[in-house]
Design a protein around this motif. Structure first.
Motif, PDB file in Angstrom:
ATOM      1  N   HIS A   1       0.845  -1.208   0.000  1.00  0.00           N
ATOM      2  CA  HIS A   1       0.000   0.000   0.000  1.00  0.00           C
ATOM      3  C   HIS A   1       0.880   1.257   0.000  1.00  0.00           C
ATOM      4  O   HIS A   1       0.614   2.209  -0.739  1.00  0.00           O
ATOM      5  CB  HIS A   1      -0.909  -0.042   1.236  1.00  0.00           C
ATOM      6  CG  HIS A   1      -1.529   1.272   1.613  1.00  0.00           C
ATOM      7  ND1 HIS A   1      -2.519   1.876   0.880  1.00  0.00           N
ATOM      8  CD2 HIS A   1      -1.283   2.112   2.668  1.00  0.00           C
ATOM      9  CE1 HIS A   1      -2.871   3.012   1.459  1.00  0.00           C
ATOM     10  NE2 HIS A   1      -2.124   3.185   2.542  1.00  0.00           N
TER      11      HIS A   1
ATOM     12  N   TYR B   1      -6.327   7.501  -0.326  1.00  0.00           N
ATOM     13  CA  TYR B   1      -7.713   7.039  -0.553  1.00  0.00           C
ATOM     14  C   TYR B   1      -7.884   6.377  -1.917  1.00  0.00           C
ATOM     15  O   TYR B   1      -8.641   5.420  -2.055  1.00  0.00           O
ATOM     16  CB  TYR B   1      -8.639   8.260  -0.442  1.00  0.00           C
ATOM     17  CG  TYR B   1     -10.110   7.951  -0.312  1.00  0.00           C
ATOM     18  CD1 TYR B   1     -10.683   7.720   0.946  1.00  0.00           C
ATOM     19  CD2 TYR B   1     -10.946   7.924  -1.427  1.00  0.00           C
ATOM     20  CE1 TYR B   1     -12.036   7.461   1.075  1.00  0.00           C
ATOM     21  CE2 TYR B   1     -12.302   7.659  -1.311  1.00  0.00           C
ATOM     22  CZ  TYR B   1     -12.847   7.433  -0.055  1.00  0.00           C
ATOM     23  OH  TYR B   1     -14.197   7.181   0.066  1.00  0.00           O
TER      24      TYR B   1
ATOM     25  N   ARG C   1      -4.520  -0.156  -5.192  1.00  0.00           N
ATOM     26  CA  ARG C   1      -4.866  -1.382  -4.452  1.00  0.00           C
ATOM     27  C   ARG C   1      -6.162  -1.239  -3.652  1.00  0.00           C
ATOM     28  O   ARG C   1      -6.673  -2.217  -3.121  1.00  0.00           O
ATOM     29  CB  ARG C   1      -3.733  -1.764  -3.480  1.00  0.00           C
ATOM     30  CG  ARG C   1      -2.381  -1.890  -4.112  1.00  0.00           C
ATOM     31  CD  ARG C   1      -2.210  -3.214  -4.861  1.00  0.00           C
ATOM     32  NE  ARG C   1      -0.910  -3.289  -5.468  1.00  0.00           N
ATOM     33  CZ  ARG C   1      -0.675  -3.140  -6.769  1.00  0.00           C
ATOM     34  NH1 ARG C   1      -1.667  -2.901  -7.606  1.00  0.00           N
ATOM     35  NH2 ARG C   1       0.551  -3.214  -7.241  1.00  0.00           N
ATOM     36  N   ARG C   2      -6.667  -0.003  -3.521  1.00  0.00           N
ATOM     37  CA  ARG C   2      -7.930   0.204  -2.792  1.00  0.00           C
ATOM     38  C   ARG C   2      -9.089  -0.295  -3.654  1.00  0.00           C
ATOM     39  O   ARG C   2      -9.070  -0.142  -4.879  1.00  0.00           O
ATOM     40  CB  ARG C   2      -8.142   1.701  -2.520  1.00  0.00           C
ATOM     41  CG  ARG C   2      -7.107   2.327  -1.611  1.00  0.00           C
ATOM     42  CD  ARG C   2      -7.481   2.150  -0.170  1.00  0.00           C
ATOM     43  NE  ARG C   2      -6.765   3.082   0.684  1.00  0.00           N
ATOM     44  CZ  ARG C   2      -6.548   2.874   1.969  1.00  0.00           C
ATOM     45  NH1 ARG C   2      -6.986   1.777   2.557  1.00  0.00           N
ATOM     46  NH2 ARG C   2      -5.900   3.772   2.695  1.00  0.00           N
ATOM     47  N   TYR C   3     -10.112  -0.826  -2.989  1.00  0.00           N
ATOM     48  CA  TYR C   3     -11.268  -1.282  -3.762  1.00  0.00           C
ATOM     49  C   TYR C   3     -12.591  -1.150  -3.016  1.00  0.00           C
ATOM     50  O   TYR C   3     -13.653  -1.348  -3.592  1.00  0.00           O
ATOM     51  CB  TYR C   3     -11.069  -2.742  -4.197  1.00  0.00           C
ATOM     52  CG  TYR C   3     -10.941  -3.705  -3.033  1.00  0.00           C
ATOM     53  CD1 TYR C   3     -12.058  -4.371  -2.524  1.00  0.00           C
ATOM     54  CD2 TYR C   3      -9.700  -3.922  -2.418  1.00  0.00           C
ATOM     55  CE1 TYR C   3     -11.932  -5.239  -1.442  1.00  0.00           C
ATOM     56  CE2 TYR C   3      -9.575  -4.782  -1.340  1.00  0.00           C
ATOM     57  CZ  TYR C   3     -10.686  -5.436  -0.853  1.00  0.00           C
ATOM     58  OH  TYR C   3     -10.575  -6.280   0.224  1.00  0.00           O
ATOM     59  N   LYS C   4     -12.529  -0.781  -1.704  1.00  0.00           N
ATOM     60  CA  LYS C   4     -13.766  -0.845  -0.910  1.00  0.00           C
ATOM     61  C   LYS C   4     -14.658   0.406  -1.020  1.00  0.00           C
ATOM     62  O   LYS C   4     -15.870   0.281  -0.987  1.00  0.00           O
ATOM     63  CB  LYS C   4     -13.429  -1.096   0.558  1.00  0.00           C
ATOM     64  CG  LYS C   4     -12.990  -2.534   0.816  1.00  0.00           C
ATOM     65  CD  LYS C   4     -12.754  -2.757   2.298  1.00  0.00           C
ATOM     66  CE  LYS C   4     -12.224  -4.157   2.528  1.00  0.00           C
ATOM     67  NZ  LYS C   4     -11.564  -4.289   3.835  1.00  0.00           N
ATOM     68  N   ALA C   5     -14.079   1.569  -1.126  1.00  0.00           N
ATOM     69  CA  ALA C   5     -14.881   2.807  -1.080  1.00  0.00           C
ATOM     70  C   ALA C   5     -15.853   2.865  -2.262  1.00  0.00           C
ATOM     71  O   ALA C   5     -15.539   2.411  -3.366  1.00  0.00           O
ATOM     72  CB  ALA C   5     -13.970   4.018  -1.060  1.00  0.00           C
ATOM     73  N   ALA C   6     -17.028   3.444  -1.989  1.00  0.00           N
ATOM     74  CA  ALA C   6     -18.136   3.382  -2.942  1.00  0.00           C
ATOM     75  C   ALA C   6     -17.865   4.084  -4.284  1.00  0.00           C
ATOM     76  O   ALA C   6     -18.210   3.568  -5.331  1.00  0.00           O
ATOM     77  CB  ALA C   6     -19.374   3.970  -2.289  1.00  0.00           C
TER      78      ALA C   6
ATOM     79  N   LEU D   1     -14.967   5.119  -5.822  1.00  0.00           N
ATOM     80  CA  LEU D   1     -13.549   5.215  -6.175  1.00  0.00           C
ATOM     81  C   LEU D   1     -13.291   5.647  -7.634  1.00  0.00           C
ATOM     82  O   LEU D   1     -12.480   6.549  -7.861  1.00  0.00           O
ATOM     83  CB  LEU D   1     -12.841   3.890  -5.891  1.00  0.00           C
ATOM     84  CG  LEU D   1     -12.220   3.784  -4.493  1.00  0.00           C
ATOM     85  CD1 LEU D   1     -11.607   2.407  -4.296  1.00  0.00           C
ATOM     86  CD2 LEU D   1     -11.151   4.849  -4.286  1.00  0.00           C
TER      87      LEU D   1
ATOM     88  N   THR E   1     -16.067   9.793   3.835  1.00  0.00           N
ATOM     89  CA  THR E   1     -15.504   9.208   5.067  1.00  0.00           C
ATOM     90  C   THR E   1     -16.417   9.512   6.248  1.00  0.00           C
ATOM     91  O   THR E   1     -16.717   8.626   7.065  1.00  0.00           O
ATOM     92  CB  THR E   1     -14.082   9.764   5.321  1.00  0.00           C
ATOM     93  OG1 THR E   1     -13.293   9.477   4.175  1.00  0.00           O
ATOM     94  CG2 THR E   1     -13.444   9.135   6.542  1.00  0.00           C
TER      95      THR E   1
ATOM     96  N   TYR F   1     -19.561   7.445   5.993  1.00  0.00           N
ATOM     97  CA  TYR F   1     -19.280   6.044   6.356  1.00  0.00           C
ATOM     98  C   TYR F   1     -19.202   5.896   7.884  1.00  0.00           C
ATOM     99  O   TYR F   1     -19.769   4.965   8.458  1.00  0.00           O
ATOM    100  CB  TYR F   1     -17.970   5.596   5.700  1.00  0.00           C
ATOM    101  CG  TYR F   1     -17.466   4.271   6.214  1.00  0.00           C
ATOM    102  CD1 TYR F   1     -18.040   3.070   5.790  1.00  0.00           C
ATOM    103  CD2 TYR F   1     -16.437   4.210   7.168  1.00  0.00           C
ATOM    104  CE1 TYR F   1     -17.606   1.851   6.293  1.00  0.00           C
ATOM    105  CE2 TYR F   1     -15.996   2.992   7.671  1.00  0.00           C
ATOM    106  CZ  TYR F   1     -16.587   1.820   7.232  1.00  0.00           C
ATOM    107  OH  TYR F   1     -16.157   0.619   7.740  1.00  0.00           O
TER     108      TYR F   1
ATOM    109  N   SER G   1     -21.625   3.706  10.206  1.00  0.00           N
ATOM    110  CA  SER G   1     -21.068   2.527  10.888  1.00  0.00           C
ATOM    111  C   SER G   1     -20.886   2.753  12.393  1.00  0.00           C
ATOM    112  O   SER G   1     -20.415   1.865  13.094  1.00  0.00           O
ATOM    113  CB  SER G   1     -19.723   2.154  10.257  1.00  0.00           C
ATOM    114  OG  SER G   1     -18.811   3.224  10.405  1.00  0.00           O
TER     115      SER G   1
END
Ligand SMILES: [Fe+2]
Ligand SMILES: [Fe+2]
Length: 214
Positions: free
Chosen positions: A39, A147, A151-156, A158, A180, A183, A187
């Protein structure tokens, strides 16, 4: 046009820069877990691309990206103890969201463990989690690259934010803060005051430009 002497000096500086980067990478590889090291490399390359786009020093951007998570391997408890030992101020607010402390202590640890002295780089490390109102370009680049790196893939959002980062970095900073905070609200995570302050500053900036915002 550069004289022969100037060109020679420039090329030996470049060699020195690269040697320093290799040294920092070697040290980081020993400090960080493999996925965190990967990362860090990815953030550093993304920082370089953004620095090219916005006319920021490529070397500073690469180093700042490389070292931004250098204190991430410490547990929350060890980070708090390390801050006390090294007299690094952390607020009660930050203690409620201890995942942000690695950036605050990272600015000290990057100097201690990796020999980074440049205040602009250290400030970009310090602010990479919460941001701050009116970030420098280097700070905004590290905040954004962290952000959007590949390699990032989770954020809605992107794909959208990745494109935006290369069109208008301040808009990207606003959108990253927005998502952020959303989220964390959804959560049940704790939101630091500085995160809200950063969000409000960039929201007002977008409004002043007449850009549509939520
Ligand atoms: Fe981080
Ligand atoms: Fe990171």
């Amino acid at each position: 046009m550069a004289s022969g002497k100037q060109a020679k000096e420039k090329s030996s500086n470049k060699k020195k820069d690269l040697t320093e980067i290799y040294e920092i990478r070697k040290k980081l590889q020993k400090i960080l877990k493999p996925d965190r090291y990967e990362h860090s490399l990815s953030v550093s390359f993304t920082c370089i691309c953004l620095a090219m786009r916005y006319g920021v020093d490529l070397y500073k951007a690469e180093i700042a990206g490389l070292v931004h998570d250098c204190a991430k391997q410490f547990s929350d408890g060890d980070l708090i103890k390390a801050c006390e030992k090294d007299k690094v101020e952390i607020t009660e607010d930050m203690k409620k969201a201890p995942q942000v402390i690695h950036s605050v202590y990272g600015a000290v640890y990057a100097r201690k463990a990796l020999g980074i002295e440049d205040p602009e780089i250290l400030s970009a490390v310090y602010h990479h989690t919460l941001g701050k109102p009116q970030m420098s370009l280097l700070e905004a680049i590290v905040f954004t690259a962290d952000y959007i790196e590949a390699r990032r893939y989770k954020a809605a959002r992107l794909p959208e934010i990745r494109q935006m980062a290369f069109m208008d970095i301040e808009r990207a900073v606003y959108e990253i803060n927005h998502d952020t905070i959303l989220y964390l609200e959804e959560s049940g995570g704790y939101i630091c005051k500085l995160s809200y302050d950063t969000y409000q500053y960039y929201k007002e900036l977008m409004k002043s430009r007449g850009l549509p915002i939520d």
